[in-house]
Scaffold this active site. Structure first.
Site, short mmCIF file in Angstrom:
data_model
loop_
_atom_site.label_atom_id
_atom_site.label_comp_id
_atom_site.label_asym_id
_atom_site.label_seq_id
_atom_site.Cartn_x
_atom_site.Cartn_y
_atom_site.Cartn_z
N THR A 88 0.86 -1.19 0.00
CA THR A 88 0.00 0.00 0.00
C THR A 88 0.89 1.23 0.00
O THR A 88 1.83 1.32 0.79
CB THR A 88 -0.94 -0.01 1.22
N ILE A 125 4.83 -1.16 3.00
CA ILE A 125 4.51 0.25 2.76
C ILE A 125 5.32 0.71 1.56
O ILE A 125 6.55 0.68 1.58
CB ILE A 125 4.83 1.11 4.00
N LYS A 126 4.63 1.14 0.51
CA LYS A 126 5.30 1.58 -0.72
C LYS A 126 5.70 3.05 -0.61
O LYS A 126 4.87 3.90 -0.27
CB LYS A 126 4.38 1.39 -1.94
N VAL A 127 6.96 3.30 -0.96
CA VAL A 127 7.51 4.64 -0.87
C VAL A 127 8.33 4.90 -2.13
O VAL A 127 9.03 4.01 -2.61
CB VAL A 127 8.42 4.76 0.38
#
EC number: 2.2.1.2
Length: 318
Positions: A88, A125-127
């Site tokens: 996400t 967690i997509k960054v």
């Protein structure tokens, strides 16, 4: 054996979609989402109620929080179908703000935990792979929050991500291919630039072999594919995240599939280990015109889709 099942022998297959109703067909281990995929999904009649529900349930809350709650709703639906992890994404508008990225990542994790999700095992967690994003990921990883560094187009970005100890990177095969094809114009030779010679494939291979040679634990997940030839040329990569359309194409083919990337063989490489401080990273990225342009373009596109999602929410709340 079809090519999708053959690929599963060496590579974790990931579905790149917000359309969770398609997941039962392709049976992926993991799934990835991004703002563009969620925007595309909520414009379909079957998913629009999820957006309307998020708006009505959380009326009065800031739009950025309502978006996160919508992303988490999609993510929890996906996790009810797949056995593995969902990625996400943090709002791309925070790509140059380390502290805000950490805070947003922590909020997304808290929202998943409130839904009973084991976030350490089932959430990434997509960054964006900016310097600030990589530093945010370093902090999140130290807090036990696993990260997926996206919009990765260069060796320098991959080196910095490995040094930061991130869980996973997503080098974008198709967008690299797009840039070189457009740059070459009439001189582009599709046949000579296919398979192992595809510039996006070559980029992922370089990163994969470097990581394996130097014992870097960060997982490599090839992303953003334009055709099944690119996927076939990366069979053996740790993970590949693939659109439902290309998953179906692989499943429909019974042609033999070669084991293209071999982690054990890669450990014998002789590429010197590289490291970057902030200035060195920024200079190396700046020297790579393709990566500089594609990173900026990707951030702009994801940010624009976040704005579109906010507008849909505002219209839904009227």
């Amino acid at each position: 054996m079809n090519q999708l099942d053959a690929l599963r022998q060496w590579t974790t297959v990931v579905a790149d979609t917000g359309d969770f109703k398609q997941l039962a067909i392709s049976r992926p281990q993991d799934a990835t989402t991004n703002p563009s995929l969620i925007l595309k999904a909520v414009q379909k009649p079957e998913y629009r109620p999820l957006l309307d529900e998020a708006v009505s349930k959380h009326a009065g809350k800031p739009l950025d929080e309502v978006i996160d709650r919508l992303l988490v709703r999609f993510g929890t639906e996906i996790l009810s179908i797949i056995p593995g992890r969902v990625s996400t994404e943090v709002d791309a508008r925070l790509s140059f703000d380390t502290a805000a990225t950490v805070a947003r990542g922590e909020r997304i994790v808290a929202l998943y935990k409130a839904e009973g999700i084991d976030t350490e095992k089932r959430l990434l967690i997509k960054v964006a792979s900016t310097w600030e994003g990589i530093e945010a990921a370093r902090t999140l990883e130290q807090k036990g929050i696993r990260t997926n560094l996206t919009l990765l187009f260069s060796f320098a970005q991959a080196v910095a991500c490995g040094a930061a100890g991130v869980q996973l990177i997503s080098p974008f095969v198709g967008r690299i291919y797009d840039w070189y094809k457009k740059s070459a114009g009439a001189q582009w030779n599709e046949a000579a630039s296919a398979g192992a010679n595809d510039p996006g494939v070559k980029s992922v291979r370089q990163i994969f072999e470097y990581y394996k040679q130097h014992g870097i634990k960060t997982e490599v997940m090839g992303a953003s594919f334009r055709n099944v030839g690119q996927i076939r040329a990366l069979a053996g990569c740790d993970l590949l995240t693939i659109s439902p359309e290309l998953l179906a194409e692989l499943a429909a083919s019974n042609e033999p599939l070669a084991h293209a990337l071999d982690a054990k063989a890669a450990t014998g490489g002789d590429v010197a280990k590289v490291s970057y401080d902030e200035a060195g990273f920024r200079f190396a990225l700046n020297e790579d015109a393709m990566a500089t342009e594609k990173l900026a373009e990707g951030i702009r596109a994801f940010a624009a889709d976040a704005v579109k999602l906010e507008k849909l929410m505002q219209e839904s709340g009227k």
